[in-house]
Design an enzyme around this catalytic site. Structure first.
Site, PDB file in Angstrom:
ATOM      1  N   ASN A  12      21.893  24.974-103.117  1.00 31.49           N
ATOM      2  CA  ASN A  12      20.516  24.769-103.150  1.00 31.49           C
ATOM      3  C   ASN A  12      20.060  26.308-102.778  1.00 31.49           C
ATOM      4  OD1 ASN A  12      17.805  24.185-102.909  1.00 31.49           O
ATOM      5  ND2 ASN A  12      17.851  22.783-100.991  1.00 31.49           N
ATOM      6  N   TRP A  13      19.542  27.094-103.628  1.00 31.95           N
ATOM      7  CA  TRP A  13      19.124  28.483-103.224  1.00 31.95           C
ATOM      8  C   TRP A  13      17.736  28.560-102.602  1.00 31.95           C
ATOM      9  CZ3 TRP A  13      20.179  31.480-108.389  1.00 31.95           C
ATOM     10  CH2 TRP A  13      21.620  31.408-108.475  1.00 31.95           C
ATOM     11  N   GLU A 173      21.588  14.288 -95.670  1.00 30.09           N
ATOM     12  CA  GLU A 173      21.428  15.757 -94.895  1.00 30.09           C
ATOM     13  C   GLU A 173      20.610  15.397 -93.789  1.00 30.09           C
ATOM     14  OE1 GLU A 173      21.507  19.216 -98.017  1.00 30.09           O
ATOM     15  OE2 GLU A 173      19.302  18.121 -97.860  1.00 30.09           O
ATOM     16  N   SER A 219      23.671  22.984 -92.814  1.00 24.54           N
ATOM     17  CA  SER A 219      24.590  23.913 -92.171  1.00 24.54           C
ATOM     18  C   SER A 219      26.092  23.742 -92.449  1.00 24.54           C
ATOM     19  CB  SER A 219      24.426  24.027 -90.590  1.00 24.54           C
ATOM     20  OG  SER A 219      22.868  24.397 -90.306  1.00 24.54           O
TER      21      SER A 219
HETATM   22  C1  PEP Z   1      19.834  22.072 -97.759  1.00 27.29           C
HETATM   23  O1  PEP Z   1      18.731  22.319 -97.465  1.00 27.29           O
HETATM   24  O2  PEP Z   1      19.857  21.716 -98.557  1.00 27.29           O
HETATM   25  C2  PEP Z   1      20.679  22.667 -96.710  1.00 27.29           C
HETATM   26  C3  PEP Z   1      21.876  21.884 -96.634  1.00 27.29           C
HETATM   27  O3  PEP Z   1      20.546  23.847 -96.128  1.00 27.29           O
HETATM   28  P1  PEP Z   1      21.532  24.389 -95.128  1.00 27.29           P
HETATM   29  O4  PEP Z   1      22.872  24.283 -95.691  1.00 27.29           O
HETATM   30  O5  PEP Z   1      21.128  25.773 -94.970  1.00 27.29           O
HETATM   31  O6  PEP Z   1      21.402  24.041 -93.893  1.00 27.29           O
END
Ligand code: PEP
Length: 261
Positions: A12-13, A173, A219
């Site tokens: 997910n950019w 998430e 993360s």
């Molecule tokens: C996301 O937004 O889907 C995500 C997992 O971000 P990050 O890996 O930067 O925590």
């Protein structure tokens, strides 16, 4: 639509990268995937809308690299200035789309019903939804994690048939782990993933629940991916920050490829 691979890694950019940087990253990821990853592991690059066609062009003919959008509008078409429909996404060749990301729920007020409507439109246009759900830190500390996730899951997925569910990817998430550097431990994540799979079984039957990829996001990095992917119900990842660099994204992909066959 093609059959589900339970193992899957999505990038997910978000709202990052210039077009040139996006093209460079795509080419590097494709090249490195070809030379370093032997297993048939599907990768999905979820990119900003203006880059969809460019990234689709650069990944054309790659059997295991797909392209996704990060959002879609919940109405089929009409006077919705600035919005992008499922039909538009399909017309340029988009294969996946993220829906219900916590940033969209939090900053753009996306509701469970809108998320359900988005999923319905995506399925109608043969685009696989990546449905995100997750609890906040306050909810976790109040012992409400499973109750909150149940409400989110039922609020957006309850109206779909088992056949439709077979096309949906789920991404757990935890909101407190997104972009914070704080990751759920493998045990914390496994506990939630197992609970989500049990709910999918209850609503859609065991075959669908067993085939549904349940990704972890928050993360996820090169140094914590292996521990998470070793858990039986963690089928892959949705990767934000670490997907912006070829090396870290490929290390995460390699950790998952161990389990892909
Ligand atoms: C996301 O937004 O889907 C995500 C997992 O971000 P990050 O890996 O930067 O925590």
């Amino acid at each position: 639509m093609p059959a589900t691979h339970r193992k899957l890694l999505a990038a997910n950019w978000k709202m990052h990268l210039s077009l040139q940087e996006a093209q460079e990253l795509t080419s590097e990821v494709v090249q490195t995937y070809q030379t370093e990853i032997a297993a048939p592991l599907p990768l999905v690059l979820c990119v900003p809308f203006p880059y969809l066609s460019h990234v689709l062009h650069l990944t054309k003919g790659e059997p295991f690299v797909a392209v996704g959008a990060q959002n879609v509008h919940h109405k089929a078409e009409g006077a919705y200035t600035g919005e992008v429909s499922a039909q538009m996404l399909r017309s340029v060749g988009t294969q996946y789309a993220v829906v219900g990301h916590s940033e969209r729920r939090q900053y753009f007020g996306e509701t469970p019903q809108q998320i359900a409507d988005k999923i319905a439109l995506l399925l109608e246009h043969r685009i696989r939804p990546i449905f995100c759900l997750g609890e906040t830190l306050e909810e976790r500390e109040a012992g409400q994690t499973i109750a909150v996730l149940t409400t989110q899951l039922e609020g957006s997925l309850a109206g779909f048939t088992a056949e439709q569910m077979a096309q949906i990817v789920v991404a757990y998430e935890p909101v407190w782990a997104i972009g914070t550097g704080r990751t759920a431990s493998p045990e914390q994540a496994q506990e939630v993933h197992a609970a989500l799979r049990a709910q999918l079984t209850a609503h859609f039957g065991d075959d669908v629940a067993q085939a549904t990829p349940i990704l972890y996001g928050g993360s996820l990095k090169a140094d914590n991916a292996a521990g998470l992917f070793a858990q039986p119900d963690i089928d892959g990842g949705l990767v934000g920050g670490a997907s912006l660099h070829t090396r870290s994204f490929i290390i995460i992909a390699k950790a998952l490829a161990t389990y892909a066959h």
